[in-house]
Scaffold this motif. Structure first.
Motif, PDB file in Angstrom:
ATOM      1  N   MET A   1      -4.682  -3.304  -8.983  1.00  0.00           N
ATOM      2  CA  MET A   1      -4.514  -2.351  -7.901  1.00  0.00           C
ATOM      3  C   MET A   1      -5.872  -1.729  -7.614  1.00  0.00           C
ATOM      4  SD  MET A   1      -2.786   0.978  -9.778  1.00  0.00           S
ATOM      5  CE  MET A   1      -3.144   2.041  -8.357  1.00  0.00           C
ATOM      6  N   SER A   2      -5.944  -0.996  -6.529  1.00  0.00           N
ATOM      7  CA  SER A   2      -7.167  -0.259  -6.211  1.00  0.00           C
ATOM      8  C   SER A   2      -6.798   1.039  -5.523  1.00  0.00           C
ATOM      9  CB  SER A   2      -8.095  -1.079  -5.313  1.00  0.00           C
ATOM     10  OG  SER A   2      -7.467  -1.365  -4.073  1.00  0.00           O
ATOM     11  N   SER A   3      -7.610   2.054  -5.770  1.00  0.00           N
ATOM     12  CA  SER A   3      -7.504   3.314  -5.038  1.00  0.00           C
ATOM     13  C   SER A   3      -8.628   3.336  -4.017  1.00  0.00           C
ATOM     14  CB  SER A   3      -7.616   4.507  -5.987  1.00  0.00           C
ATOM     15  OG  SER A   3      -6.485   4.577  -6.835  1.00  0.00           O
TER      16      SER A   3
ATOM     17  N   ALA B   1       0.828  -1.200   0.000  1.00  0.00           N
ATOM     18  CA  ALA B   1       0.000   0.000   0.000  1.00  0.00           C
ATOM     19  C   ALA B   1       0.866   1.256   0.000  1.00  0.00           C
ATOM     20  CB  ALA B   1      -0.928   0.017   1.211  1.00  0.00           C
ATOM     21  N   VAL B   2       0.406   2.258  -0.779  1.00  0.00           N
ATOM     22  CA  VAL B   2       1.087   3.549  -0.857  1.00  0.00           C
ATOM     23  C   VAL B   2       0.052   4.652  -0.662  1.00  0.00           C
ATOM     24  CG1 VAL B   2       2.398   5.138  -2.310  1.00  0.00           C
ATOM     25  CG2 VAL B   2       2.848   2.681  -2.430  1.00  0.00           C
ATOM     26  N   PRO B   3       0.124   5.425   0.425  1.00  0.00           N
ATOM     27  CA  PRO B   3      -0.817   6.539   0.594  1.00  0.00           C
ATOM     28  C   PRO B   3      -0.483   7.669  -0.371  1.00  0.00           C
ATOM     29  CG  PRO B   3       0.788   6.520   2.365  1.00  0.00           C
ATOM     30  CD  PRO B   3       1.040   5.280   1.570  1.00  0.00           C
ATOM     31  N   PHE B   4      -1.520   8.277  -0.949  1.00  0.00           N
ATOM     32  CA  PHE B   4      -1.283   9.428  -1.819  1.00  0.00           C
ATOM     33  C   PHE B   4      -2.069  10.656  -1.389  1.00  0.00           C
ATOM     34  CE2 PHE B   4      -4.705   7.026  -3.875  1.00  0.00           C
ATOM     35  CZ  PHE B   4      -5.622   8.004  -4.259  1.00  0.00           C
ATOM     36  N   ARG B   5      -2.856  10.539  -0.324  1.00  0.00           N
ATOM     37  CA  ARG B   5      -3.484  11.720   0.276  1.00  0.00           C
ATOM     38  C   ARG B   5      -3.714  11.455   1.746  1.00  0.00           C
ATOM     39  NH1 ARG B   5      -8.570  12.958  -2.599  1.00  0.00           N
ATOM     40  NH2 ARG B   5      -9.698  11.807  -0.978  1.00  0.00           N
TER      41      ARG B   5
ATOM     42  N   TYR C   1     -16.486   5.149   2.829  1.00  0.00           N
ATOM     43  CA  TYR C   1     -15.369   4.435   2.209  1.00  0.00           C
ATOM     44  C   TYR C   1     -15.777   4.000   0.810  1.00  0.00           C
ATOM     45  CZ  TYR C   1     -12.227   0.577   1.043  1.00  0.00           C
ATOM     46  OH  TYR C   1     -11.345  -0.253   0.392  1.00  0.00           O
ATOM     47  N   ARG C   2     -14.860   4.145  -0.136  1.00  0.00           N
ATOM     48  CA  ARG C   2     -15.085   3.596  -1.469  1.00  0.00           C
ATOM     49  C   ARG C   2     -13.762   3.119  -2.036  1.00  0.00           C
ATOM     50  NH1 ARG C   2     -14.040   7.557  -5.630  1.00  0.00           N
ATOM     51  NH2 ARG C   2     -13.717   9.633  -4.726  1.00  0.00           N
ATOM     52  N   SER C   3     -13.856   2.149  -2.920  1.00  0.00           N
ATOM     53  CA  SER C   3     -12.681   1.556  -3.540  1.00  0.00           C
ATOM     54  C   SER C   3     -12.932   1.413  -5.030  1.00  0.00           C
ATOM     55  CB  SER C   3     -12.381   0.190  -2.915  1.00  0.00           C
ATOM     56  OG  SER C   3     -11.238  -0.395  -3.505  1.00  0.00           O
TER      57      SER C   3
ATOM     58  N   ASP D   1      -5.012  14.073   4.213  1.00  0.00           N
ATOM     59  CA  ASP D   1      -5.532  15.336   4.717  1.00  0.00           C
ATOM     60  C   ASP D   1      -6.367  15.084   5.970  1.00  0.00           C
ATOM     61  OD1 ASP D   1      -4.417  16.636   2.500  1.00  0.00           O
ATOM     62  OD2 ASP D   1      -6.222  16.286   1.297  1.00  0.00           O
ATOM     63  N   PRO D   2      -6.584  16.114   6.799  1.00  0.00           N
ATOM     64  CA  PRO D   2      -7.452  15.926   7.954  1.00  0.00           C
ATOM     65  C   PRO D   2      -8.850  15.479   7.528  1.00  0.00           C
ATOM     66  CG  PRO D   2      -6.209  17.959   8.155  1.00  0.00           C
ATOM     67  CD  PRO D   2      -5.960  17.459   6.768  1.00  0.00           C
ATOM     68  N   GLY D   3      -9.261  14.332   8.003  1.00  0.00           N
ATOM     69  CA  GLY D   3     -10.581  13.825   7.676  1.00  0.00           C
ATOM     70  C   GLY D   3     -10.683  13.139   6.334  1.00  0.00           C
ATOM     71  N   SER D   4      -9.567  13.013   5.604  1.00  0.00           N
ATOM     72  CA  SER D   4      -9.620  12.417   4.272  1.00  0.00           C
ATOM     73  C   SER D   4      -8.310  11.693   3.987  1.00  0.00           C
ATOM     74  CB  SER D   4      -9.865  13.497   3.217  1.00  0.00           C
ATOM     75  OG  SER D   4      -9.858  12.956   1.914  1.00  0.00           O
ATOM     76  N   TRP D   5      -8.401  10.402   3.665  1.00  0.00           N
ATOM     77  CA  TRP D   5      -7.216   9.592   3.399  1.00  0.00           C
ATOM     78  C   TRP D   5      -7.451   8.786   2.121  1.00  0.00           C
ATOM     79  CZ3 TRP D   5      -9.795  10.043   7.962  1.00  0.00           C
ATOM     80  CH2 TRP D   5      -9.114  10.657   9.024  1.00  0.00           C
ATOM     81  N   ALA D   6      -6.393   8.618   1.336  1.00  0.00           N
ATOM     82  CA  ALA D   6      -6.484   7.824   0.117  1.00  0.00           C
ATOM     83  C   ALA D   6      -5.217   6.985  -0.026  1.00  0.00           C
ATOM     84  CB  ALA D   6      -6.668   8.726  -1.102  1.00  0.00           C
ATOM     85  N   VAL D   7      -5.407   5.724  -0.378  1.00  0.00           N
ATOM     86  CA  VAL D   7      -4.304   4.762  -0.429  1.00  0.00           C
ATOM     87  C   VAL D   7      -4.456   3.904  -1.680  1.00  0.00           C
ATOM     88  CG1 VAL D   7      -3.172   2.832   0.735  1.00  0.00           C
ATOM     89  CG2 VAL D   7      -4.186   4.680   2.086  1.00  0.00           C
ATOM     90  N   ASP D   8      -3.352   3.745  -2.417  1.00  0.00           N
ATOM     91  CA  ASP D   8      -3.305   2.772  -3.510  1.00  0.00           C
ATOM     92  C   ASP D   8      -2.787   1.451  -2.972  1.00  0.00           C
ATOM     93  OD1 ASP D   8      -4.251   4.374  -5.584  1.00  0.00           O
ATOM     94  OD2 ASP D   8      -2.255   5.095  -6.130  1.00  0.00           O
ATOM     95  N   VAL D   9      -3.471   0.368  -3.335  1.00  0.00           N
ATOM     96  CA  VAL D   9      -3.075  -0.976  -2.926  1.00  0.00           C
ATOM     97  C   VAL D   9      -2.742  -1.777  -4.185  1.00  0.00           C
ATOM     98  CG1 VAL D   9      -3.775  -3.099  -1.769  1.00  0.00           C
ATOM     99  CG2 VAL D   9      -4.508  -0.884  -0.862  1.00  0.00           C
ATOM    100  N   TYR D  10      -1.550  -2.401  -4.196  1.00  0.00           N
ATOM    101  CA  TYR D  10      -1.037  -3.082  -5.382  1.00  0.00           C
ATOM    102  C   TYR D  10      -0.957  -4.585  -5.164  1.00  0.00           C
ATOM    103  CZ  TYR D  10       0.725   1.519  -6.899  1.00  0.00           C
ATOM    104  OH  TYR D  10       0.837   2.832  -7.276  1.00  0.00           O
ATOM    105  N   ASP D  11      -1.226  -5.342  -6.229  1.00  0.00           N
ATOM    106  CA  ASP D  11      -0.906  -6.755  -6.293  1.00  0.00           C
ATOM    107  C   ASP D  11       0.094  -6.913  -7.431  1.00  0.00           C
ATOM    108  OD1 ASP D  11      -0.721  -9.469  -6.800  1.00  0.00           O
ATOM    109  OD2 ASP D  11      -2.839  -9.868  -6.381  1.00  0.00           O
TER     110      ASP D  11
END
Length: 246
Positions: A180-182, A158-162, A194-196, A164-174
């Motif tokens: 992968m998924s964001s 997993a690599v986080p790319f955002r 939450y959404r993917s 922010d306070p109250g907001s997080w986004a992570v890319d997950v790789y296979d």
């Protein structure tokens, strides 16, 4: 993974333009439109994954005839509500296989849209579909990121790319399947959502092979829309292939 699933429904479309506001800024849009208008010349253009019209509307404003293909009714509804949308035709369907009327001097995908096709077969089909729409001498353009796997230490996926306070986004790789998924988590007023969204990342050389399968020839590759050289340190690329003159 389902290549035909619509992951850009009403909940995403309602906030798409604001959540991607940086990509709608003139400094992001105008260089892309400059390149696409130059490649189209006096011929029509087809956008695969036209969405809410971020690129299609200003390109049509340059006098280019633009048509689009998209799977998401919700995204296209936002496009149709915007000024100038009456000049743009849209065919609903999966852009890997759906045919639009006529042929075009330019077919293009921008902003990582090729990765919305979550299997290699679907991505190959997309190249074939683009080639089938192109006039002889026409161009196929893709803008997409270079997979960011160098940020993954052994044992991490997993690599986080955002963050922010109250907001997080992570890319997950296979890395075994290139799936992968964001993943997006937001918390507001004590309530979380939450959404993917699934993707399939793809390498520049792999795209070149897909183009060859579709009988398209390499024309150019840049690091971005400015035409900067593509190097080993580039984090994205704009690649152009051409259908041979018949």
């Amino acid at each position: 993974m389902d290549d035909h699933a619509d992951h850009f429904g009403e909940s995403v479309a309602a906030n798409y333009d604001t959540s991607s506001a940086a990509m709608f800024a003139p400094e992001a849009v105008e260089p892309a439109v400059d390149v696409l208008a130059r490649l189209a010349g006096d011929r029509r253009a087809l956008e695969l994954g036209i969405g809410t019209g971020r690129i299609a509307l200003p390109l049509a404003g340059r006098g280019i005839g633009v048509h689009g293909i998209d799977l998401s009714e919700a995204m296209v509804a936002r496009l149709r509500a915007k000024p100038g949308a009456e000049r743009i035709g849209v065919t609903m369907g999966d852009f890997a296989t759906t045919r639009a009327p006529g042929r075009y001097g330019l077919v293009y995908l921008v902003f990582n849209t090729i990765m919305n096709l979550t299997s290699q077969d679907a991505q190959v089909d997309c190249f074939r579909n683009a080639a089938a729409h192109l006039e002889p001498g026409g161009f196929f353009v893709i803008e997409v990121g270079v997979p960011d796997l160098r940020r993954l230490p052994p044992g991490q996926n997993a690599v986080p790319f955002r963050t922010d306070p109250g907001s997080w986004a992570v890319d997950v790789y296979d890395v075994a399947t290139q799936h992968m998924s964001s993943n997006y988590l937001e918390v507001a007023e004590g309530r979380g959502t939450y959404r993917s969204i699934p993707f399939r990342y793809v390498w520049p050389a792999e795209l070149d092979l897909m183009a060859r399968i579709a009988s398209l020839r390499p024309h150019a590759r840049w690091a971005d829309w400015s035409g900067a050289p593509f190097t080993a340190e580039s984090t994205s690329h704009v690649s152009v292939w051409r259908r041979p003159e018949e």
